[in-house]
Scaffold this active site. Structure first.
Site, PDB file in Angstrom:
ATOM      1  N   LYS A   1      44.162  -7.166  14.845  1.00  0.00           N
ATOM      2  CA  LYS A   1      43.859  -6.762  13.474  1.00  0.00           C
ATOM      3  C   LYS A   1      44.375  -5.348  13.250  1.00  0.00           C
ATOM      4  CE  LYS A   1      40.009  -6.338  10.205  1.00  0.00           C
ATOM      5  NZ  LYS A   1      38.528  -6.485  10.040  1.00  0.00           N
TER       6      LYS A   1
ATOM      7  N   LYS B   1      46.032 -10.644  11.979  1.00  0.00           N
ATOM      8  CA  LYS B   1      45.746 -10.197  10.615  1.00  0.00           C
ATOM      9  C   LYS B   1      46.329  -8.805  10.395  1.00  0.00           C
ATOM     10  CE  LYS B   1      41.786  -9.218   7.582  1.00  0.00           C
ATOM     11  NZ  LYS B   1      40.325  -9.093   7.486  1.00  0.00           N
TER      12      LYS B   1
END
Length: 326
Positions: free
Chosen positions: A196, A249
């Protein structure tokens, strides 16, 4: 020309049927996970201004939303909570009757077959907007882990099928895995936000979830967008700690990373088609600059081609309608 030798690649592009038959990557509705923002209160159906078509929904409006998701054949939803009360420790995240817990119970009673993925983080619930406890302006790692574990267990107790921790604290997977196992939820998988990045693509989400940091940023715990090898180290740690699925992500600007994570790990990989990616396409389509259907389907297909087995996307409902010609 008759004496020249060259490949005739166009032979396999001559018709729609031919192109379909040799297509290497196929997007299916079973690949999709639809995110939902569930808000405390009543009679709430508020469109997110930066995310056209996405709403904050109170529990009394959630049923109709999940009915539509199920009718379209989408197999899973990802729940984010928007609480009325916030405090320094994010206590509403792990309250037995927190908004995600109550939403999970409602969904599982209404549609037991629909998979509920619970986002496990503190940022929507803390008054400072960070994903952990704060001391003298620092985000504390180890003291935050206990609260994340308590959140995961409370979500599993409410009926969540999958726990998705998104906080990027070191050790978060192993602590949550241990807590779930100790509580008797050893069969509940962890879909870790393993990779992330500290990305500018999250802006519209922070409006939807009310999770904008009240000071500083998240660069001390989310990853530097310039780093590729670090993603492999993060993914390796989460695998060793017990993650069952790995999220990358954002997706659109990180497909090289997604492919490497897939090739390296052999694990189920989840692309998160994040809010900024959604909003850019929506804005361009509303201005008539792009064909929304074609852009959406090309974008989601490219994520599968890059190695994603599943895609979390706000376009999930639209994508199914496009697939089915509705």
């Amino acid at each position: 020309m008759n004496k020249l030798q060259f490949a005739r690649h166009r032979r396999l592009r001559n018709s729609a049927a031919m192109r379909s038959m040799v297509r290497e990557t196929v997007l299916n509705k079973e690949d999709l996970i639809y995110p939902i923002f569930v808000a405390e209160g009543k009679n709430i159906r508020t469109e997110v201004s930066s995310m056209p078509g996405v709403f904050n929904l109170s529990l009394d409006n959630l049923g109709a939303e999940v009915d539509e998701v199920v009718s379209l054949g989408i197999p899973a939803v990802l729940l984010f909570g928007v609480p009325e009360h916030k405090d320094a420790e994010g206590t509403e995240a792990y309250h037995d009757h927190g908004i995600v817990q109550e939403a999970t119970r409602l969904i599982k009673e209404r549609h037991p077959e629909l998979l509920v993925v619970a986002d496990t983080c503190l940022c929507e619930y803390t008054d400072h907007g960070h994903c952990g406890l704060i001391e003298d302006g620092r985000i504390l790692n180890d003291p935050s882990l206990d609260l994340l574990a308590r959140t995961a267990v409370s979500q599993a107790e409410a009926g969540a099928d999958i726990i998705a921790p998104s906080n990027m604290m070191d050790g978060f997977v192993t602590v949550i895995r241990h807590a779930l196992d100790e509580a008797g939820f050893e069969d509940v998988p962890i879909m870790s936000y393993a990779v992330k990045y500290a990305s500018a693509y999250y802006g519209p989400f922070r409006e939807a979830a009310g999770s904008t940091p009240q000071f500083g940023d998240r660069k001390t715990y989310q990853m530097d967008p310039a780093n590729r090898l670090e993603a492999i180290r993060e993914a390796q740690s989460d695998i060793e700690e017990g993650a069952d699925m790995l999220i990358v992500k954002p997706s659109l600007s990180y497909m090289d990373v997604m492919r490497e994570v897939k090739d390296f790990s052999g694990m189920p990989v989840v692309a998160y088609n994040v809010s900024g990616e959604y909003s850019m396409i929506k804005a361009a389509a509303q201005n008539g600059w792009v064909d929304e259907e074609k852009i959406v389907m090309e974008t989601l297909t490219s994520m599968k081609r890059a190695g994603a087995d599943m895609i979390i996307t706000y376009f999930a409902k639209d994508a199914v309608r496009y697939m089915e010609g509705n």
